[in-house]
Design a protein around this motif. Structure first.
Motif, short mmCIF file in Angstrom:
data_model
loop_
_atom_site.label_atom_id
_atom_site.label_comp_id
_atom_site.label_asym_id
_atom_site.label_seq_id
_atom_site.Cartn_x
_atom_site.Cartn_y
_atom_site.Cartn_z
N UNK A 20 93.67 -1.76 -16.57
CA UNK A 20 94.02 -0.47 -17.17
C UNK A 20 94.59 -0.63 -18.56
N UNK A 21 95.53 -1.57 -18.72
CA UNK A 21 96.26 -1.68 -19.98
C UNK A 21 95.84 -2.86 -20.86
N UNK A 22 95.10 -3.81 -20.29
CA UNK A 22 94.76 -5.00 -21.06
C UNK A 22 93.31 -5.11 -21.45
N UNK A 23 92.47 -4.16 -21.03
CA UNK A 23 91.04 -4.20 -21.33
C UNK A 23 90.72 -3.18 -22.43
N UNK A 24 90.01 -3.62 -23.44
CA UNK A 24 89.67 -2.76 -24.57
C UNK A 24 88.51 -1.84 -24.19
N UNK A 25 88.81 -0.56 -24.02
CA UNK A 25 87.77 0.44 -23.72
C UNK A 25 87.76 1.54 -24.79
N UNK A 26 88.16 1.18 -25.98
CA UNK A 26 88.20 2.18 -27.05
C UNK A 26 86.82 2.74 -27.36
N UNK A 35 90.82 13.21 -20.65
CA UNK A 35 89.58 12.60 -21.12
C UNK A 35 89.76 11.10 -21.28
N UNK A 36 90.89 10.69 -21.87
CA UNK A 36 91.17 9.26 -22.02
C UNK A 36 91.29 8.58 -20.66
N UNK A 37 91.98 9.25 -19.73
CA UNK A 37 92.11 8.67 -18.38
C UNK A 37 90.76 8.56 -17.70
N UNK A 38 89.89 9.54 -17.95
CA UNK A 38 88.54 9.48 -17.37
C UNK A 38 87.75 8.30 -17.89
N UNK A 39 87.95 7.98 -19.17
CA UNK A 39 87.26 6.82 -19.74
C UNK A 39 87.73 5.53 -19.08
N UNK A 40 89.03 5.44 -18.82
CA UNK A 40 89.56 4.26 -18.13
C UNK A 40 89.05 4.23 -16.70
N UNK A 41 89.10 5.39 -16.02
CA UNK A 41 88.66 5.45 -14.63
C UNK A 41 87.20 5.05 -14.48
#
Length: 297
Positions: free
Chosen positions: A16-22, A168-174
């Motif tokens: 969740x916090x260490x993977x680059x999903x920008x 929307x940001x949480x959806x991208x992580x999910x």
């Protein structure tokens, strides 16, 4: 980190916090793994090791401190770790504990007088060892900002992303966490019920309605629902409804709060405001102002 840590919850933090999903629209986090002895390998249950590069001084820069769960519950914590956690909270950081990490926070004296979430398997022991902690095994997580605890770790981490960066940001992580979903899809009946409920959040989704649809007694449904999701039907549905309301407010700027509340399954805008205030510290309108894209001029 503790002497031996559980790999799944540590992996959740990393994912969740260490993977680059920008590229997918997720926020970027300045992520590091720290311990009281940087550079010294820490055993991970299952024969793995991880070597933290940072020391406890890294906590003095962090906005969020996520505590790695020990492989077994603990009654004591390194005084240096306890001091660093207290200092982090004192300067305004949040502290998160998943699963057995709740014992670490309790041992550090951070949970006295607080209500916390804990996996049902740990709840009796946590309550027995730390009687000043109120343990609620019926919920997936508790946001008692600045201290957050969870039985359902992925749910809490996504809640944090939603809280600070929007749905929307949480959806991208999910989307990137699909392979780590906490729902155990082995129970096909409950899985089908979850899919139906997620598509019909505006309907009456009381436990009686869900039980009739699943052709189960309410007691059987409650038991199987918790086995499949880790939380009660009420807690799961409320989470889905709040998440839907967030997405509607972020993506449909012309939609009124009352209509957004109805579409998400809340009986009134007042009830939606109550849940937003409790979870995000703001009203739905303030949430929209914060996260909805600004109109182009």
């Amino acid at each position: 980190m503790s002497d031996t840590v559980r790999p799944f919850e540590l992996a959740v933090y990393c994912e969740v916090f260490g993977t680059d999903r920008t590229a997918a629209g997720a926020p970027v986090f300045d992520f590091a793994i720290a311990s009281a002895a940087p550079g010294v390998p820490v055993p991970v249950f299952g024969g793995l090791t991880v070597t933290p590069a940072a020391g406890l001084d890294r906590l003095s820069e962090a906005d969020l401190v996520a505590v790695a769960p020990p492989v077994a519950p603990v009654r004591a914590v390194d005084p240096a770790v306890a001091t660093a956690l207290h200092a982090a909270i004192a300067r305004g950081a949040r502290v998160v504990a998943l699963g057995s990490a709740t014992f670490t926070l309790a041992a550090a004296g951070l949970l006295d007088g607080r209500t916390v979430a804990a996996p049902w398997i740990y709840a009796p022991q946590l309550a027995d060892w730390f009687p000043r902690v109120r343990v609620d095994p019926s919920v997936g997580y508790v946001d008692d900002d600045p201290v957050l605890t969870a039985a359902a770790g992925i749910d809490l981490c996504l809640h944090l992303v939603r809280k600070d960066h929007g749905a929307v940001a949480a959806g991208a992580v999910a989307q990137g966490l699909r392979f780590m979903t906490p729902v155990r899809r082995a129970d096909d009946d409950i899985a089908a019920l979850l899919d139906w409920a997620a598509d019909n959040l505006h309907e009456d989704l009381s436990i009686e309605v869900l039980a009739r649809r699943a052709l189960l007694s309410t007691r059987s449904l409650a038991r199987r629902f918790r086995a499949a999701t880790g939380v009660t039907p009420y807690a799961w549905i409320l989470e889905q409804r709040v998440s839907l309301a967030q997405r509607l407010l972020e993506t449909q700027p012309s939609l009124g709060v009352e209509e957004a509340a109805g579409r998400a399954g809340f009986s009134s805008a007042a009830l939606l405001r109550q849940h937003f205030q409790r979870r995000f510290g703001c009203s739905p309108s303030q949430y929209r102002s914060r996260f909805a894209p600004s109109p182009r001029g």
